[in-house]
Each structure stands twice: as structure tokens, then as C-alpha cells.
Design a protein around this motif. Structure first.
Motif, PDB file in Angstrom:
ATOM      1  N   VAL A 101      15.385  -5.073 -33.333  1.00  0.00           N
ATOM      2  CA  VAL A 101      16.396  -4.227 -33.959  1.00  0.00           C
ATOM      3  C   VAL A 101      17.585  -4.056 -33.014  1.00  0.00           C
ATOM      4  O   VAL A 101      18.728  -4.027 -33.439  1.00  0.00           O
ATOM      5  CB  VAL A 101      15.807  -2.847 -34.336  1.00  0.00           C
ATOM      6  CG1 VAL A 101      16.874  -1.907 -34.853  1.00  0.00           C
ATOM      7  CG2 VAL A 101      14.702  -3.013 -35.360  1.00  0.00           C
ATOM      8  N   ASP A 102      17.301  -3.943 -31.721  1.00  0.00           N
ATOM      9  CA  ASP A 102      18.335  -3.746 -30.708  1.00  0.00           C
ATOM     10  C   ASP A 102      18.362  -4.975 -29.800  1.00  0.00           C
ATOM     11  O   ASP A 102      17.627  -5.043 -28.814  1.00  0.00           O
ATOM     12  CB  ASP A 102      18.026  -2.475 -29.913  1.00  0.00           C
ATOM     13  CG  ASP A 102      19.038  -2.187 -28.823  1.00  0.00           C
ATOM     14  OD1 ASP A 102      20.049  -2.907 -28.729  1.00  0.00           O
ATOM     15  OD2 ASP A 102      18.815  -1.243 -28.043  1.00  0.00           O
ATOM     16  N   ALA A 103      19.198  -5.959 -30.131  1.00  0.00           N
ATOM     17  CA  ALA A 103      19.246  -7.218 -29.377  1.00  0.00           C
ATOM     18  C   ALA A 103      19.796  -7.028 -27.964  1.00  0.00           C
ATOM     19  O   ALA A 103      19.599  -7.878 -27.102  1.00  0.00           O
ATOM     20  CB  ALA A 103      20.088  -8.240 -30.137  1.00  0.00           C
ATOM     21  N   LYS A 104      20.466  -5.929 -27.722  1.00  0.00           N
ATOM     22  CA  LYS A 104      21.017  -5.670 -26.388  1.00  0.00           C
ATOM     23  C   LYS A 104      19.901  -5.433 -25.376  1.00  0.00           C
ATOM     24  O   LYS A 104      19.996  -5.847 -24.226  1.00  0.00           O
ATOM     25  CB  LYS A 104      21.941  -4.453 -26.471  1.00  0.00           C
ATOM     26  CG  LYS A 104      22.691  -4.140 -25.225  1.00  0.00           C
ATOM     27  CD  LYS A 104      23.702  -3.038 -25.503  1.00  0.00           C
ATOM     28  CE  LYS A 104      23.816  -2.135 -24.299  1.00  0.00           C
ATOM     29  NZ  LYS A 104      24.674  -0.991 -24.551  1.00  0.00           N
ATOM     30  N   THR A 105      18.790  -4.789 -25.809  1.00  0.00           N
ATOM     31  CA  THR A 105      17.702  -4.456 -24.886  1.00  0.00           C
ATOM     32  C   THR A 105      16.371  -5.117 -25.250  1.00  0.00           C
ATOM     33  O   THR A 105      15.497  -5.218 -24.398  1.00  0.00           O
ATOM     34  CB  THR A 105      17.456  -2.940 -24.861  1.00  0.00           C
ATOM     35  OG1 THR A 105      16.968  -2.523 -26.144  1.00  0.00           O
ATOM     36  CG2 THR A 105      18.709  -2.173 -24.490  1.00  0.00           C
ATOM     37  N   ASN A 106      16.188  -5.513 -26.495  1.00  0.00           N
ATOM     38  CA  ASN A 106      14.908  -5.987 -27.037  1.00  0.00           C
ATOM     39  C   ASN A 106      13.824  -4.912 -26.975  1.00  0.00           C
ATOM     40  O   ASN A 106      12.647  -5.220 -27.115  1.00  0.00           O
ATOM     41  CB  ASN A 106      14.402  -7.247 -26.313  1.00  0.00           C
ATOM     42  CG  ASN A 106      15.204  -8.469 -26.624  1.00  0.00           C
ATOM     43  OD1 ASN A 106      15.866  -8.544 -27.651  1.00  0.00           O
ATOM     44  ND2 ASN A 106      15.165  -9.441 -25.738  1.00  0.00           N
ATOM     45  N   ALA A 107      14.190  -3.675 -26.772  1.00  0.00           N
ATOM     46  CA  ALA A 107      13.216  -2.595 -26.610  1.00  0.00           C
ATOM     47  C   ALA A 107      12.883  -1.887 -27.923  1.00  0.00           C
ATOM     48  O   ALA A 107      11.967  -1.071 -27.967  1.00  0.00           O
ATOM     49  CB  ALA A 107      13.730  -1.570 -25.597  1.00  0.00           C
ATOM     50  N   LYS A 108      13.631  -2.183 -28.979  1.00  0.00           N
ATOM     51  CA  LYS A 108      13.370  -1.580 -30.282  1.00  0.00           C
ATOM     52  C   LYS A 108      13.086  -2.683 -31.282  1.00  0.00           C
ATOM     53  O   LYS A 108      13.921  -3.565 -31.479  1.00  0.00           O
ATOM     54  CB  LYS A 108      14.561  -0.740 -30.753  1.00  0.00           C
ATOM     55  CG  LYS A 108      14.874   0.440 -29.868  1.00  0.00           C
ATOM     56  CD  LYS A 108      16.102   1.177 -30.349  1.00  0.00           C
ATOM     57  CE  LYS A 108      16.456   2.324 -29.410  1.00  0.00           C
ATOM     58  NZ  LYS A 108      17.694   3.008 -29.831  1.00  0.00           N
ATOM     59  N   LEU A 109      11.905  -2.626 -31.872  1.00  0.00           N
ATOM     60  CA  LEU A 109      11.505  -3.644 -32.835  1.00  0.00           C
ATOM     61  C   LEU A 109      11.053  -2.998 -34.130  1.00  0.00           C
ATOM     62  O   LEU A 109      10.612  -1.851 -34.153  1.00  0.00           O
ATOM     63  CB  LEU A 109      10.369  -4.501 -32.255  1.00  0.00           C
ATOM     64  CG  LEU A 109      10.752  -5.294 -31.008  1.00  0.00           C
ATOM     65  CD1 LEU A 109      10.150  -4.644 -29.789  1.00  0.00           C
ATOM     66  CD2 LEU A 109      10.286  -6.711 -31.123  1.00  0.00           C
ATOM     67  N   ASN A 110      11.167  -3.759 -35.185  1.00  0.00           N
ATOM     68  CA  ASN A 110      10.665  -3.352 -36.494  1.00  0.00           C
ATOM     69  C   ASN A 110       9.444  -4.220 -36.777  1.00  0.00           C
ATOM     70  O   ASN A 110       9.550  -5.440 -36.797  1.00  0.00           O
ATOM     71  CB  ASN A 110      11.741  -3.554 -37.562  1.00  0.00           C
ATOM     72  CG  ASN A 110      11.255  -3.193 -38.939  1.00  0.00           C
ATOM     73  OD1 ASN A 110      10.438  -2.306 -39.112  1.00  0.00           O
ATOM     74  ND2 ASN A 110      11.752  -3.895 -39.935  1.00  0.00           N
ATOM     75  N   VAL A 111       8.293  -3.605 -36.960  1.00  0.00           N
ATOM     76  CA  VAL A 111       7.058  -4.349 -37.207  1.00  0.00           C
ATOM     77  C   VAL A 111       6.662  -4.175 -38.655  1.00  0.00           C
ATOM     78  O   VAL A 111       6.620  -3.055 -39.175  1.00  0.00           O
ATOM     79  CB  VAL A 111       5.912  -3.861 -36.286  1.00  0.00           C
ATOM     80  CG1 VAL A 111       4.639  -4.633 -36.571  1.00  0.00           C
ATOM     81  CG2 VAL A 111       6.309  -3.995 -34.833  1.00  0.00           C
ATOM     82  N   TYR A 150       8.825   0.392 -33.420  1.00  0.00           N
ATOM     83  CA  TYR A 150       8.053  -0.017 -32.254  1.00  0.00           C
ATOM     84  C   TYR A 150       9.017  -0.007 -31.078  1.00  0.00           C
ATOM     85  O   TYR A 150       9.745  -0.971 -30.851  1.00  0.00           O
ATOM     86  CB  TYR A 150       7.479  -1.420 -32.500  1.00  0.00           C
ATOM     87  CG  TYR A 150       6.531  -1.929 -31.430  1.00  0.00           C
ATOM     88  CD1 TYR A 150       5.156  -1.818 -31.592  1.00  0.00           C
ATOM     89  CD2 TYR A 150       7.004  -2.552 -30.281  1.00  0.00           C
ATOM     90  CE1 TYR A 150       4.283  -2.312 -30.634  1.00  0.00           C
ATOM     91  CE2 TYR A 150       6.141  -3.046 -29.325  1.00  0.00           C
ATOM     92  CZ  TYR A 150       4.779  -2.924 -29.507  1.00  0.00           C
ATOM     93  OH  TYR A 150       3.917  -3.414 -28.558  1.00  0.00           O
ATOM     94  N   TRP A 151       9.062   1.123 -30.375  1.00  0.00           N
ATOM     95  CA  TRP A 151      10.001   1.277 -29.272  1.00  0.00           C
ATOM     96  C   TRP A 151       9.242   1.190 -27.960  1.00  0.00           C
ATOM     97  O   TRP A 151       8.251   1.903 -27.765  1.00  0.00           O
ATOM     98  CB  TRP A 151      10.723   2.609 -29.360  1.00  0.00           C
ATOM     99  CG  TRP A 151      11.737   2.680 -30.466  1.00  0.00           C
ATOM    100  CD1 TRP A 151      11.831   1.882 -31.568  1.00  0.00           C
ATOM    101  CD2 TRP A 151      12.795   3.620 -30.579  1.00  0.00           C
ATOM    102  NE1 TRP A 151      12.880   2.272 -32.356  1.00  0.00           N
ATOM    103  CE2 TRP A 151      13.484   3.337 -31.773  1.00  0.00           C
ATOM    104  CE3 TRP A 151      13.214   4.676 -29.794  1.00  0.00           C
ATOM    105  CZ2 TRP A 151      14.592   4.063 -32.190  1.00  0.00           C
ATOM    106  CZ3 TRP A 151      14.303   5.418 -30.214  1.00  0.00           C
ATOM    107  CH2 TRP A 151      15.000   5.107 -31.395  1.00  0.00           C
ATOM    108  N   ILE A 152       9.687   0.334 -27.070  1.00  0.00           N
ATOM    109  CA  ILE A 152       9.057   0.182 -25.765  1.00  0.00           C
ATOM    110  C   ILE A 152       9.688   1.215 -24.828  1.00  0.00           C
ATOM    111  O   ILE A 152      10.859   1.106 -24.457  1.00  0.00           O
ATOM    112  CB  ILE A 152       9.207  -1.263 -25.248  1.00  0.00           C
ATOM    113  CG1 ILE A 152       8.582  -2.223 -26.275  1.00  0.00           C
ATOM    114  CG2 ILE A 152       8.548  -1.406 -23.871  1.00  0.00           C
ATOM    115  CD1 ILE A 152       8.846  -3.684 -26.006  1.00  0.00           C
ATOM    116  N   LEU A 153       8.904   2.223 -24.489  1.00  0.00           N
ATOM    117  CA  LEU A 153       9.392   3.376 -23.741  1.00  0.00           C
ATOM    118  C   LEU A 153       9.240   3.204 -22.236  1.00  0.00           C
ATOM    119  O   LEU A 153       9.988   3.806 -21.461  1.00  0.00           O
ATOM    120  CB  LEU A 153       8.649   4.635 -24.186  1.00  0.00           C
ATOM    121  CG  LEU A 153       8.531   4.854 -25.693  1.00  0.00           C
ATOM    122  CD1 LEU A 153       7.704   6.084 -25.992  1.00  0.00           C
ATOM    123  CD2 LEU A 153       9.894   4.927 -26.332  1.00  0.00           C
TER     124      LEU A 153
END
Length: 194
Positions: free
Chosen positions: A105-115, A133-136
């Protein structure tokens, strides 16, 4: 020719309507998290993130209610998405598994994904909200990860090994608490010790 009807509201009806509207508006605000947005890691190298992760503890989703030993296997797909294979041993001694796809979802960080999982529930009701799916937290060696949903309902403490040393576990629990997750409700996996 149509006859136009004028509706005249009494003061009592106006008050009741105002009260009902206020209740709806306040009820809608109750779902807004006043603690602010959950912070994520600055960057995730998906090629390092893929592989097997063992669930150490979770704030479970409904389909995990019987899981006692869970793992996730992530793979890079040719379309840029991440393949998701979740499996668990249940308290009844059975094995459950589900397949899904994670898109960034956030290509700038790859830390937010939609599963989105491929099951009857997802097909009937559609995918879950974006960025679920947020990598915290992710250690520098990609050995431990903390993943949560932005609404703070679901959380997973993950490790590359089936067991996690207690100091590392406590650190991730305290980090989760500091950003507003209800860590008193965490369920630890009950896999057998090596």
C-alpha cells in the motif's frame, strides 16, 4: 397536479431528531482512534522479509481462535505482490491453512500491506481495509517482526525461529503497549519446546 405536503415538526420531534442525529455522529466518532496513527518501520526490504516466520504471540483474528502453533510463509511473486501461506496446528490436533496475497500500500516504505485471503469469507464480503498488515518493528537482521492492524485490534509477534528469548519478547510487548495495543489480551503460541 401534485399536491405538496408540508411537514411541520413539533419542538419535541425536533429535539428527538436532534438527539438521534447526535447519537449517530457520536457513535461514528467512537470508532476513530484518538491515539493517532500507528508508527511503522522506515523501510522493509521485501526480498529479505520473505521466508518462514513463526508466530510467537497474537491478538487473534477470528479464524485463528483454535490455533496453538502458527507460522506464515511469504514468497515474492512475479507480479510484485507477496504470496502468503498461513498454517497452524489446532487445539484439536488438526492442521489449518489458508492462502493469500499481500500487496504493498505504501511503496515508499513497503511497511504497509493489504492482505487478502482466498476463502469464502473474503469472496463473500470482499477484501479487508487497505493497509491491514503494518510492519511496526523489524530488527536489522530480519529475525523478529512486530505486525499489527492500524485499528489496533490485531497484532502478531513473529520470529524466524519457533522460540523467542524472553527479553526480545518483552521488548516487543512493551513496544506494542506503548503504541496502544491491548497487550494483556495477547495469546502466546503453545508449540512444543525443542
Amino acid at each position: 397536479m401534485m399536491k405538496q405536503t408540508v411537514v411541520r415538526w413539533t419542538r419535541r420531534q425536533q429535539f428527538l431528531l436532534s438527539l438521534a442525529l447526535a447519537g449517530v455522529l457520536l457513535g461514528g466518532c467512537a470508532g476513530v482512534d484518538s491515539r493517532g496513527e500507528v508508527p511503522t518501520v522506515a523501510a522493509v526490504d521485501l526480498s529479505r522479509y520473505v521466508g518462514t516466520w513463526y508466530e510467537i504471540a497474537r491478538l487473534p483474528m477470528w479464524f485463528q481462535r483454535h490455533c496453538v502453533d502458527s507460522r506464515a510463509i511469504y514468497t515474492l511473486r512475479s507480479d510484485g505482490a507477496v504470496g502468503v501461506h498461513n498454517e497452524c496446528a489446532t487445539d484439536a490436533g488438526e492442521r489449518d491453512q489458508i492462502e493469500g496475497v499481500a500487496t504493498v500500500v505504501d511503496a515508499k516504505t513497503n511497511a504497509k500491506l493489504n492482505v487478502q485471503f482466498d476463502n469464502w469469507f473474503a469472496r463473500l464480503f470482499g477484501s479487508s481495509r487497505e493497509g491491514n498488515y503494518w510492519i511496526l518493528d523489524l530488527d536489522a537482521e530480519y529475525r523478529t517482526a512486530l505486525v499489527g492492524t492500524p485499528d489496533r485490534r490485531y497484532l502478531w509477534i513473529l520470529a524466524r525461529t519457533p522460540q523467542l528469548e524472553e527479553p526480545a519478547y518483552r521488548r516487543l510487548v512493551e513496544l506494542s503497549r506503548s503504541v496502544g495495543y491491548p497487550v494483556d489480551d495477547l495469546v502466546r503460541d503453545r508449540r512444543p519446546a525443542p
